[in-house]
Design an enzyme around this catalytic site. Structure first.
Site, PDB file in Angstrom:
ATOM      1  N   HIS A  72       0.840  -1.201   0.000  1.00 33.98           N
ATOM      2  CA  HIS A  72       0.000   0.000   0.000  1.00 33.98           C
ATOM      3  C   HIS A  72       0.872   1.246   0.000  1.00 33.98           C
ATOM      4  O   HIS A  72       1.820   1.357   0.777  1.00 33.98           O
ATOM      5  CB  HIS A  72      -0.910   0.004   1.225  1.00 33.98           C
ATOM      6  CG  HIS A  72      -1.978  -1.040   1.172  1.00 33.98           C
ATOM      7  ND1 HIS A  72      -3.204  -0.817   0.595  1.00 33.98           N
ATOM      8  CD2 HIS A  72      -1.985  -2.331   1.598  1.00 33.98           C
ATOM      9  CE1 HIS A  72      -3.933  -1.917   0.675  1.00 33.98           C
ATOM     10  NE2 HIS A  72      -3.210  -2.850   1.271  1.00 33.98           N
ATOM     11  N   TYR A 200      -9.551   4.881   6.953  1.00 34.00           N
ATOM     12  CA  TYR A 200      -9.835   5.201   8.351  1.00 34.00           C
ATOM     13  C   TYR A 200     -10.967   6.232   8.353  1.00 34.00           C
ATOM     14  O   TYR A 200     -10.795   7.341   7.835  1.00 34.00           O
ATOM     15  CB  TYR A 200      -8.600   5.791   9.027  1.00 34.00           C
ATOM     16  CG  TYR A 200      -7.525   4.780   9.362  1.00 34.00           C
ATOM     17  CD1 TYR A 200      -7.317   4.375  10.671  1.00 34.00           C
ATOM     18  CD2 TYR A 200      -6.716   4.230   8.369  1.00 34.00           C
ATOM     19  CE1 TYR A 200      -6.336   3.460  10.999  1.00 34.00           C
ATOM     20  CE2 TYR A 200      -5.735   3.305   8.677  1.00 34.00           C
ATOM     21  CZ  TYR A 200      -5.552   2.925   9.993  1.00 34.00           C
ATOM     22  OH  TYR A 200      -4.576   2.000  10.306  1.00 34.00           O
ATOM     23  N   PRO A 290      -4.670  -0.864  18.191  1.00 33.34           N
ATOM     24  CA  PRO A 290      -4.350  -1.266  16.819  1.00 33.34           C
ATOM     25  C   PRO A 290      -4.484  -0.139  15.802  1.00 33.34           C
ATOM     26  O   PRO A 290      -4.099  -0.325  14.646  1.00 33.34           O
ATOM     27  CB  PRO A 290      -5.362  -2.385  16.540  1.00 33.34           C
ATOM     28  CG  PRO A 290      -6.505  -2.100  17.464  1.00 33.34           C
ATOM     29  CD  PRO A 290      -5.899  -1.520  18.691  1.00 33.34           C
ATOM     30  N   LYS A 294       1.058  -0.991  15.042  1.00 30.35           N
ATOM     31  CA  LYS A 294       2.446  -1.061  15.498  1.00 30.35           C
ATOM     32  C   LYS A 294       2.839  -2.387  16.153  1.00 30.35           C
ATOM     33  O   LYS A 294       4.030  -2.610  16.396  1.00 30.35           O
ATOM     34  CB  LYS A 294       2.722   0.074  16.504  1.00 30.35           C
ATOM     35  CG  LYS A 294       2.636   1.450  15.898  1.00 30.35           C
ATOM     36  CD  LYS A 294       3.636   1.609  14.778  1.00 30.35           C
ATOM     37  CE  LYS A 294       3.435   2.860  13.979  1.00 30.35           C
ATOM     38  NZ  LYS A 294       4.043   2.785  12.652  1.00 30.35           N
ATOM     39  N   TYR A 382       3.576   6.204  10.428  1.00 25.88           N
ATOM     40  CA  TYR A 382       2.799   5.028  10.047  1.00 25.88           C
ATOM     41  C   TYR A 382       3.651   4.021   9.287  1.00 25.88           C
ATOM     42  O   TYR A 382       3.591   2.817   9.537  1.00 25.88           O
ATOM     43  CB  TYR A 382       1.605   5.451   9.190  1.00 25.88           C
ATOM     44  CG  TYR A 382       0.507   4.404   9.077  1.00 25.88           C
ATOM     45  CD1 TYR A 382      -0.701   4.573   9.743  1.00 25.88           C
ATOM     46  CD2 TYR A 382       0.679   3.273   8.301  1.00 25.88           C
ATOM     47  CE1 TYR A 382      -1.703   3.627   9.645  1.00 25.88           C
ATOM     48  CE2 TYR A 382      -0.322   2.315   8.194  1.00 25.88           C
ATOM     49  CZ  TYR A 382      -1.516   2.489   8.868  1.00 25.88           C
ATOM     50  OH  TYR A 382      -2.500   1.536   8.767  1.00 25.88           O
TER      51      TYR A 382
END
Length: 388
Positions: A72, A200, A290, A294, A382
């Site tokens: 991604h 998200y 979550p 990580k 991220y």
């Protein structure tokens, strides 16, 4: 039994540590209380930061990952009916990869056994002795017999409910912990994901996450009560709520639900991550929401640091790496906790929040969507901070 490093737990941390040590000619034995079949089918999230993916390829465990992993370039933020792209590749030159943790575990087990490593399944560690002396030992049950593994170093990679962390005496550890007033209701659906990237979603009814496990299999989550009764949620109700929380930002396909469950959320860090000759790694030492993806990445980072310190210890007689292990790991752990908290408070609804809080969240999201500097900071965290 005798080895140099005794490892408790055959999860990502324990297996990766054993492989890193074997590559350097350091003997290790992994003790796992569950069967191999159980460990290889244990469902966990599976997102790899760029460096963690590269590490798996480097050690020789990346063949299937490179064929089947879903790379991604970034994520999408859904808010007020619009999708906002955060392009990691463009912002920081890195990507992330979706690859189930159970597949990572399968690959690591197969490689470790192929290279002559020793993994004892259904070997339940019952006690850790002598960690403040030169000769620690792990007592365990295997094949109906009580056995002792003598070693130089003990690596506790057996999760938060394992025996390693409680082996450190009271008064030595400080536990930093916070709970959250919500959990995630998650499903695995036989349906194509709504986007080529993770979504998200912020919505007045609560957070939602739209992820995937394959081009035709979606992993979907809804914010819910931490003690939510999953039986109250029919498949149709779940998909209706997911569509609502997408807010019309894109279309959602429906499919057969393969799995369904509720995951509570919490943050935990223990300090220090070592005592004497016992070193904690992964969930034994820290748990994070979550939202920041990580867990497995922090576990890998811990054992990279530990393996480096052990190589210096055995090859050069140096102790500085082992002495600094906790301090080195915790610097990264707390940065990951900060980021996980940032993502969590950015996107979730809290029971005691005010109208001011909601407006502030919307301002945060629109700022991320419109600021290259803010988006770059998110992308950097991220996709994975560099290892020290």
């Amino acid at each position: 039994m005798r080895t140099q490093v005794g490892i408790i737990g055959a999860g990502p941390a324990g297996l990766m540590l054993a492989l890193l040590l074997r590559r350097e000619g350091i003997d290790a034995v992994v003790l796992e209380s569950r069967s191999r079949a159980y460990v290889e089918q244990r469902v966990r999230a599976g997102l790899l930061e760029q460096w963690a993916r590269d590490l798996l390829v480097e050690i020789g465990a990346g063949d299937r990952l490179q064929r089947e992993g879903m790379v991604h370039d970034g994520i999408r933020l859904s808010c007020l009916g619009r999708l906002h792209a955060i392009d990691f590749r463009a912002l920081v030159g890195r990507t992330v990869t979706i690859y189930d943790q159970k597949e990572v575990v399968k690959d690591l087990i197969a490689l470790l056994i192929e290279r002559g490593g020793e993994v004892l399944f259904e070997a339940e560690a019952t006690a850790v002795d002598g960690i403040t002396r030169d000769a620690p030992a792990i007592r365990f049950r295997h094949g109906g017999a009580e056995t002792t593994l003598d070693c130089d170093i003990v690596a506790g990679c057996d999760g938060f409910h394992g025996i390693a962390r409680p082996a450190i005496p009271d008064g030595v550890l400080t536990v930093y912990e916070r709970g959250y007033p919500f959990g995630w209701l998650g499903i695995l659906s036989e349906s194509p994901p709504p986007s080529d990237e993770l979504i998200y979603a912020y919505h007045e009814r609560g957070f939602a996450l739209f992820s995937m496990r394959a081009p035709t299999v979606s992993r979907l989550y809804l914010q819910c009560a931490p003690d939510e009764d999953v039986e109250r949620w029919s498949d149709a109700r779940i998909f209706d709520e997911l569509e609502t929380r997408l807010g019309g930002s894109c279309a959602l396909a429906r499919g057969r639900v393969l799995q369904k469950g509720v995951t509570p959320m919490r943050s935990v860090v223990v300090e220090p991550m070592q005592h004497g000759r016992l070193f904690l790694a992964g969930d034994s030492a820290h748990i994070q929401p979550p939202t920041g993806a990580k867990g497995m990445n922090l576990a890998f980072a811990d054992v990279v640091y530990l393996s480096r310190a052990l190589v210096a210890h055995y090859r050069q007689g140096r102790s500085d790496g082992l002495d600094a292990y906790s301090r080195t790991c915790l610097d990264r752990v707390w940065k990951a906790q900060r980021f996980s908290w940032f993502m969590t408070q950015l996107l979730h609804r809290f029971p005691d929040e005010t109208a001011f809080d909601r407006r502030r969240q919307l301002a945060d999201i629109t700022y991320l969507a419109g600021s290259t500097a803010a988006a770059t900071a998110l992308a950097e965290n991220y996709s994975g901070l560099p290892l020290a």
